[in-house]
Write a protein that holds these residues in place. Structure first.
Motif, PDB file in Angstrom:
ATOM      1  N   ALA A  39      -5.960  83.967  77.512  1.00 36.58           N
ATOM      2  CA  ALA A  39      -6.436  83.338  78.749  1.00 36.58           C
ATOM      3  C   ALA A  39      -5.303  82.610  79.468  1.00 36.58           C
ATOM      4  CB  ALA A  39      -7.577  82.377  78.444  1.00 36.58           C
ATOM      5  N   SER A  40      -4.391  82.011  78.699  1.00 38.86           N
ATOM      6  CA  SER A  40      -3.319  81.240  79.347  1.00 38.86           C
ATOM      7  C   SER A  40      -2.102  82.085  79.700  1.00 38.86           C
ATOM      8  CB  SER A  40      -2.903  80.058  78.468  1.00 38.86           C
ATOM      9  OG  SER A  40      -2.307  80.510  77.280  1.00 38.86           O
ATOM     10  N   THR A  41      -1.845  83.168  78.948  1.00 30.03           N
ATOM     11  CA  THR A  41      -0.634  83.962  79.202  1.00 30.03           C
ATOM     12  C   THR A  41      -0.913  85.330  79.815  1.00 30.03           C
ATOM     13  OG1 THR A  41      -0.615  85.035  77.029  1.00 30.03           O
ATOM     14  CG2 THR A  41       0.523  82.903  77.219  1.00 30.03           C
ATOM     15  N   GLY A  42      -2.138  85.809  79.634  1.00 27.59           N
ATOM     16  CA  GLY A  42      -2.455  87.157  80.102  1.00 27.59           C
ATOM     17  C   GLY A  42      -2.048  88.237  79.102  1.00 27.59           C
ATOM     18  N   HIS A  43      -1.550  87.832  77.930  1.00 29.07           N
ATOM     19  CA  HIS A  43      -1.126  88.784  76.907  1.00 29.07           C
ATOM     20  C   HIS A  43      -1.919  88.549  75.628  1.00 29.07           C
ATOM     21  CE1 HIS A  43       2.205  89.996  79.399  1.00 29.07           C
ATOM     22  NE2 HIS A  43       2.570  88.726  79.520  1.00 29.07           N
ATOM     23  N   ARG A  44      -2.295  89.644  74.985  1.00 30.25           N
ATOM     24  CA  ARG A  44      -3.074  89.560  73.746  1.00 30.25           C
ATOM     25  C   ARG A  44      -2.141  89.733  72.553  1.00 30.25           C
ATOM     26  NH1 ARG A  44      -8.164  87.803  72.545  1.00 30.25           N
ATOM     27  NH2 ARG A  44      -8.736  88.579  70.504  1.00 30.25           N
ATOM     28  N   TYR A  45      -2.168  88.768  71.654  1.00 30.35           N
ATOM     29  CA  TYR A  45      -1.407  88.831  70.413  1.00 30.35           C
ATOM     30  C   TYR A  45      -2.386  88.897  69.255  1.00 30.35           C
ATOM     31  CZ  TYR A  45       2.573  87.349  73.224  1.00 30.35           C
ATOM     32  OH  TYR A  45       3.558  87.272  74.166  1.00 30.35           O
ATOM     33  N   SER A  46      -1.985  89.504  68.164  1.00 27.06           N
ATOM     34  CA  SER A  46      -2.860  89.608  67.001  1.00 27.06           C
ATOM     35  C   SER A  46      -2.630  88.437  66.063  1.00 27.06           C
ATOM     36  CB  SER A  46      -2.591  90.910  66.248  1.00 27.06           C
ATOM     37  OG  SER A  46      -1.328  90.838  65.598  1.00 27.06           O
ATOM     38  N   ARG A  47      -3.561  88.234  65.167  1.00 29.11           N
ATOM     39  CA  ARG A  47      -3.403  87.180  64.159  1.00 29.11           C
ATOM     40  C   ARG A  47      -2.200  87.465  63.286  1.00 29.11           C
ATOM     41  NH1 ARG A  47      -7.732  86.784  59.540  1.00 29.11           N
ATOM     42  NH2 ARG A  47      -6.044  85.596  58.641  1.00 29.11           N
ATOM     43  N   PHE A  48      -1.882  88.746  63.101  1.00 27.04           N
ATOM     44  CA  PHE A  48      -0.737  89.116  62.265  1.00 27.04           C
ATOM     45  C   PHE A  48       0.570  88.729  62.950  1.00 27.04           C
ATOM     46  CE2 PHE A  48      -4.246  92.000  61.269  1.00 27.04           C
ATOM     47  CZ  PHE A  48      -4.441  91.644  59.944  1.00 27.04           C
ATOM     48  N   THR A  49       0.595  88.843  64.270  1.00 25.02           N
ATOM     49  CA  THR A  49       1.777  88.400  65.020  1.00 25.02           C
ATOM     50  C   THR A  49       1.931  86.896  64.884  1.00 25.02           C
ATOM     51  OG1 THR A  49       1.540  90.205  66.611  1.00 25.02           O
ATOM     52  CG2 THR A  49       2.854  88.304  67.308  1.00 25.02           C
ATOM     53  N   PHE A  50       0.838  86.163  65.074  1.00 27.16           N
ATOM     54  CA  PHE A  50       0.888  84.704  64.943  1.00 27.16           C
ATOM     55  C   PHE A  50       1.342  84.301  63.536  1.00 27.16           C
ATOM     56  CE2 PHE A  50      -2.703  84.322  68.284  1.00 27.16           C
ATOM     57  CZ  PHE A  50      -1.789  84.282  69.311  1.00 27.16           C
ATOM     58  N   ALA A  51       0.815  84.984  62.526  1.00 25.15           N
ATOM     59  CA  ALA A  51       1.106  84.622  61.133  1.00 25.15           C
ATOM     60  C   ALA A  51       2.562  84.885  60.759  1.00 25.15           C
ATOM     61  CB  ALA A  51       0.169  85.376  60.192  1.00 25.15           C
ATOM     62  N   GLN A  52       3.262  85.711  61.525  1.00 21.20           N
ATOM     63  CA  GLN A  52       4.678  85.985  61.252  1.00 21.20           C
ATOM     64  C   GLN A  52       5.566  84.793  61.596  1.00 21.20           C
ATOM     65  OE1 GLN A  52       5.489  89.453  63.595  1.00 21.20           O
ATOM     66  NE2 GLN A  52       4.994  90.861  61.935  1.00 21.20           N
ATOM     67  N   TYR A  53       5.069  83.876  62.386  1.00 24.17           N
ATOM     68  CA  TYR A  53       5.855  82.723  62.823  1.00 24.17           C
ATOM     69  C   TYR A  53       5.385  81.492  62.048  1.00 24.17           C
ATOM     70  CZ  TYR A  53       7.365  85.787  66.533  1.00 24.17           C
ATOM     71  OH  TYR A  53       7.897  86.839  67.226  1.00 24.17           O
ATOM     72  N   PRO A  54       6.238  80.959  61.154  1.00 17.54           N
ATOM     73  CA  PRO A  54       5.817  79.826  60.319  1.00 17.54           C
ATOM     74  C   PRO A  54       5.336  78.628  61.129  1.00 17.54           C
ATOM     75  CG  PRO A  54       7.946  80.668  59.582  1.00 17.54           C
ATOM     76  CD  PRO A  54       7.581  81.395  60.847  1.00 17.54           C
ATOM     77  N   GLU A  55       5.933  78.381  62.299  1.00 19.17           N
ATOM     78  CA  GLU A  55       5.515  77.238  63.103  1.00 19.17           C
ATOM     79  C   GLU A  55       4.049  77.372  63.500  1.00 19.17           C
ATOM     80  OE1 GLU A  55       8.035  79.388  63.745  1.00 19.17           O
ATOM     81  OE2 GLU A  55       9.593  78.402  64.908  1.00 19.17           O
ATOM     82  N   ILE A  56       3.664  78.584  63.894  1.00 13.61           N
ATOM     83  CA  ILE A  56       2.279  78.825  64.321  1.00 13.61           C
ATOM     84  C   ILE A  56       1.349  78.818  63.114  1.00 13.61           C
ATOM     85  CG2 ILE A  56       0.700  80.493  65.384  1.00 13.61           C
ATOM     86  CD1 ILE A  56       3.073  81.420  67.126  1.00 13.61           C
ATOM     87  N   ALA A  57       1.738  79.516  62.051  1.00 18.01           N
ATOM     88  CA  ALA A  57       0.888  79.591  60.856  1.00 18.01           C
ATOM     89  C   ALA A  57       0.661  78.202  60.263  1.00 18.01           C
ATOM     90  CB  ALA A  57       1.510  80.526  59.823  1.00 18.01           C
ATOM     91  N   ASN A  58       1.721  77.392  60.179  1.00 17.49           N
ATOM     92  CA  ASN A  58       1.582  76.051  59.631  1.00 17.49           C
ATOM     93  C   ASN A  58       0.733  75.164  60.534  1.00 17.49           C
ATOM     94  OD1 ASN A  58       3.136  76.664  57.384  1.00 17.49           O
ATOM     95  ND2 ASN A  58       5.030  75.961  58.324  1.00 17.49           N
ATOM     96  N   ALA A  59       0.954  75.248  61.850  1.00 15.44           N
ATOM     97  CA  ALA A  59       0.171  74.447  62.784  1.00 15.44           C
ATOM     98  C   ALA A  59      -1.306  74.851  62.722  1.00 15.44           C
ATOM     99  CB  ALA A  59       0.708  74.605  64.208  1.00 15.44           C
TER     100      ALA A  59
END
Length: 144
Positions: A39-59
């Protein structure tokens, strides 16, 4: 027709996602996070993409733990919009501080692991604490 791939997550996008998590209220799932980011970026990312980044996964993990068992404010919520916004901002800052403390703890644990492994390889603390060499400076020719 193929869907175009979402652009890579830059440091700025990662920071924005983590800040979104810091202010998250209510139920939190990877799917809901993906919806909010889309909704904020106009791009769809998967949970697997998010989980690849420790900052996002930890947050995500930290926020999910913080939200467990909490109830939304009901009748006790102030009527003044400025007061509500100030309280929401304070909640975001508290969430961010908690997340940063958790990240700091992970970094401290990583540092201890590195120090122990370095010691096992014969690297001393003096060697690890030695100052870095100064980078060569660009000197103008003929001027000292």
């Amino acid at each position: 027709m193929r869907k175009s791939r979402a652009p890579d997550l830059t440091d700025e996008r990662i920071k924005a996602i983590v800040e979104t998590l810091d202010g998250w209220k209510g139920k939190l799932t990877w799917e809901l996070l993906a919806d909010a980011v889309e909704a904020s970026t106009g791009h769809r990312y998967s949970r697997f993409t998010f989980a690849q980044y420790p900052e996002i996964a930890n947050a995500f993990s930290f926020r999910k733990d913080a939200l467990r068992g909490t109830l939304p404010r009901g009748r006790g919520e102030p009527r003044d919009e400025r007061v509500r916004e100030a309280l929401a901002q304070a909640d975001r800052y508290k969430a961010k501080a908690g997340r940063l403390e958790a990240e700091n703890q992970l970094l401290l644990e990583q540092f201890v692991t590195w120090a122990i492994n370095a010691e096992r390889k014969g690297v001393t603390l003096d060697m690890l604490n030695a100052p870095l060499p100064k980078p060569p400076r660009d000197r103008s020719k003929g001027v000292d």
